[in-house]
Design a protein around this motif. Structure first.
Motif, PDB file in Angstrom:
ATOM      1  N   THR A 269       8.048  11.035  -0.601  1.00 41.81           N
ATOM      2  CA  THR A 269       7.596  10.817   1.268  1.00 41.81           C
ATOM      3  C   THR A 269       6.317  11.515   1.446  1.00 41.81           C
ATOM      4  O   THR A 269       5.427  10.806   2.099  1.00 41.81           O
ATOM      5  CB  THR A 269       8.529  11.858   1.875  1.00 41.81           C
ATOM      6  N   SER A 270       5.890  12.657   0.789  1.00 41.83           N
ATOM      7  CA  SER A 270       4.397  13.134   0.920  1.00 41.83           C
ATOM      8  C   SER A 270       3.581  12.473   0.437  1.00 41.83           C
ATOM      9  O   SER A 270       2.175  12.283   0.974  1.00 41.83           O
ATOM     10  CB  SER A 270       4.548  14.437   0.507  1.00 41.83           C
TER      11      SER A 270
ATOM     12  N   ILE B  12      -1.271   9.045   1.363  1.00 45.83           N
ATOM     13  CA  ILE B  12      -1.975   7.965   1.018  1.00 45.83           C
ATOM     14  C   ILE B  12      -2.167   6.962   2.641  1.00 45.83           C
ATOM     15  O   ILE B  12      -3.435   6.606   2.650  1.00 45.83           O
ATOM     16  CB  ILE B  12      -1.410   6.809   0.090  1.00 45.83           C
ATOM     17  N   GLY B  13      -1.255   7.065   3.254  1.00 44.94           N
ATOM     18  CA  GLY B  13      -1.530   6.383   4.558  1.00 44.94           C
ATOM     19  C   GLY B  13      -2.009   7.176   5.656  1.00 44.94           C
ATOM     20  O   GLY B  13      -3.034   6.573   6.171  1.00 44.94           O
ATOM     21  N   GLY B  14      -2.201   8.399   5.350  1.00 39.77           N
ATOM     22  CA  GLY B  14      -3.058   9.183   6.123  1.00 39.77           C
ATOM     23  C   GLY B  14      -4.782   9.058   5.884  1.00 39.77           C
ATOM     24  O   GLY B  14      -5.458   9.305   6.770  1.00 39.77           O
TER      25      GLY B  14
ATOM     26  N   GLY C 230      -3.092   6.422   9.121  1.00 40.79           N
ATOM     27  CA  GLY C 230      -1.747   5.777   9.179  1.00 40.79           C
ATOM     28  C   GLY C 230      -0.615   6.845   8.762  1.00 40.79           C
ATOM     29  O   GLY C 230      -0.983   7.992   8.502  1.00 40.79           O
ATOM     30  N   GLY C 231       0.603   6.386   8.525  1.00 34.20           N
ATOM     31  CA  GLY C 231       1.670   7.353   8.160  1.00 34.20           C
ATOM     32  C   GLY C 231       2.203   7.097   6.986  1.00 34.20           C
ATOM     33  O   GLY C 231       1.749   6.103   6.002  1.00 34.20           O
ATOM     34  N   MET C 232       3.572   7.270   6.588  1.00 38.41           N
ATOM     35  CA  MET C 232       4.029   6.992   5.438  1.00 38.41           C
ATOM     36  C   MET C 232       4.160   5.291   5.231  1.00 38.41           C
ATOM     37  O   MET C 232       4.353   4.663   3.960  1.00 38.41           O
ATOM     38  CB  MET C 232       5.552   7.410   5.392  1.00 38.41           C
ATOM     39  N   ALA C 233       4.557   4.578   6.113  1.00 38.08           N
ATOM     40  CA  ALA C 233       4.751   3.289   6.252  1.00 38.08           C
ATOM     41  C   ALA C 233       3.507   2.594   5.902  1.00 38.08           C
ATOM     42  O   ALA C 233       3.555   1.763   5.209  1.00 38.08           O
ATOM     43  CB  ALA C 233       5.184   2.731   7.557  1.00 38.08           C
ATOM     44  N   THR C 234       2.296   2.970   6.329  1.00 35.92           N
ATOM     45  CA  THR C 234       0.951   2.380   5.962  1.00 35.92           C
ATOM     46  C   THR C 234       0.600   2.783   4.409  1.00 35.92           C
ATOM     47  O   THR C 234       0.392   2.027   3.707  1.00 35.92           O
ATOM     48  CB  THR C 234      -0.150   2.888   6.821  1.00 35.92           C
ATOM     49  N   GLY C 235       1.204   4.009   4.029  1.00 38.42           N
ATOM     50  CA  GLY C 235       1.045   4.354   2.594  1.00 38.42           C
ATOM     51  C   GLY C 235       1.823   3.443   1.704  1.00 38.42           C
ATOM     52  O   GLY C 235       1.293   2.942   0.529  1.00 38.42           O
ATOM     53  N   LEU C 236       2.949   3.229   2.217  1.00 39.63           N
ATOM     54  CA  LEU C 236       3.894   2.154   1.533  1.00 39.63           C
ATOM     55  C   LEU C 236       3.231   0.704   1.292  1.00 39.63           C
ATOM     56  O   LEU C 236       3.070   0.013   0.200  1.00 39.63           O
ATOM     57  CB  LEU C 236       5.319   2.088   2.220  1.00 39.63           C
ATOM     58  N   ALA C 237       2.579   0.085   2.542  1.00 39.92           N
ATOM     59  CA  ALA C 237       2.083  -0.996   2.386  1.00 39.92           C
ATOM     60  C   ALA C 237       0.887  -1.054   1.513  1.00 39.92           C
ATOM     61  O   ALA C 237       0.674  -2.020   0.636  1.00 39.92           O
ATOM     62  CB  ALA C 237       1.435  -1.346   3.762  1.00 39.92           C
ATOM     63  N   ILE C 238       0.036   0.089   1.627  1.00 41.04           N
ATOM     64  CA  ILE C 238      -1.103   0.350   0.690  1.00 41.04           C
ATOM     65  C   ILE C 238      -0.733   0.339  -0.922  1.00 41.04           C
ATOM     66  O   ILE C 238      -1.221  -0.462  -1.772  1.00 41.04           O
ATOM     67  CB  ILE C 238      -1.867   1.582   0.964  1.00 41.04           C
ATOM     68  N   THR C 239       0.489   0.970  -1.125  1.00 37.49           N
ATOM     69  CA  THR C 239       0.894   1.247  -2.399  1.00 37.49           C
ATOM     70  C   THR C 239       1.609  -0.121  -3.222  1.00 37.49           C
ATOM     71  O   THR C 239       1.239  -0.351  -3.925  1.00 37.49           O
ATOM     72  CB  THR C 239       1.883   2.166  -2.494  1.00 37.49           C
ATOM     73  N   VAL C 240       2.107  -0.773  -2.203  1.00 35.59           N
ATOM     74  CA  VAL C 240       2.370  -2.267  -2.746  1.00 35.59           C
ATOM     75  C   VAL C 240       1.469  -3.191  -2.971  1.00 35.59           C
ATOM     76  O   VAL C 240       1.679  -4.044  -3.734  1.00 35.59           O
ATOM     77  CB  VAL C 240       3.768  -2.619  -1.576  1.00 35.59           C
TER      78      VAL C 240
END
Length: 98
Positions: A56-57, A62-64, A68-78
């Motif tokens: 989560t952190s 990554i999203g920050g 962005g936040g966690m959802a943006t970090g997930l999109a970047i990571t994917v």
């Protein structure tokens, strides 16, 4: 190669040898990108590791980076492994021009 062969018999698919090698390069690039994404998520957050708080952190960190936040970090990571795999495929095809 076992992963690629699960999607059909690529050896007799009519692909040229260059296309087969480019597909393998793309798959290897995608695998490397996925490993890099997992490592980045594990190390980026305030709580390191691959537990719930670490993931989560890490995703939030990554999203920050892009506001962005966690959802943006997930999109970047994917998206990162797909970009690396596509780049590896394109680079192989470009370097091995006939």
């Amino acid at each position: 190669m076992a992963l690629i062969s699960q999607f059909g018999d690529w050896r007799s698919s009519g692909m040229t040898d260059k296309d087969k090698k480019a597909a393998i390069a793309g798959a290897a690039g995608t695998a490397a990108g996925a490993a890099g994404s997992v490592g980045t998520v594990a190390a980026a957050g305030t709580a390191t590791g691959l537990g719930a708080t670490g993931i989560t952190s890490g995703l939030a960190a990554i999203g920050g980076v892009v506001g962005g936040g966690m959802a943006t970090g997930l999109a970047i990571t994917v998206a990162a492994p797909l970009v690396v795999g596509g780049a590896a495929y394109g680079l192989y095809r470009w370097l091995k021009k006939d």
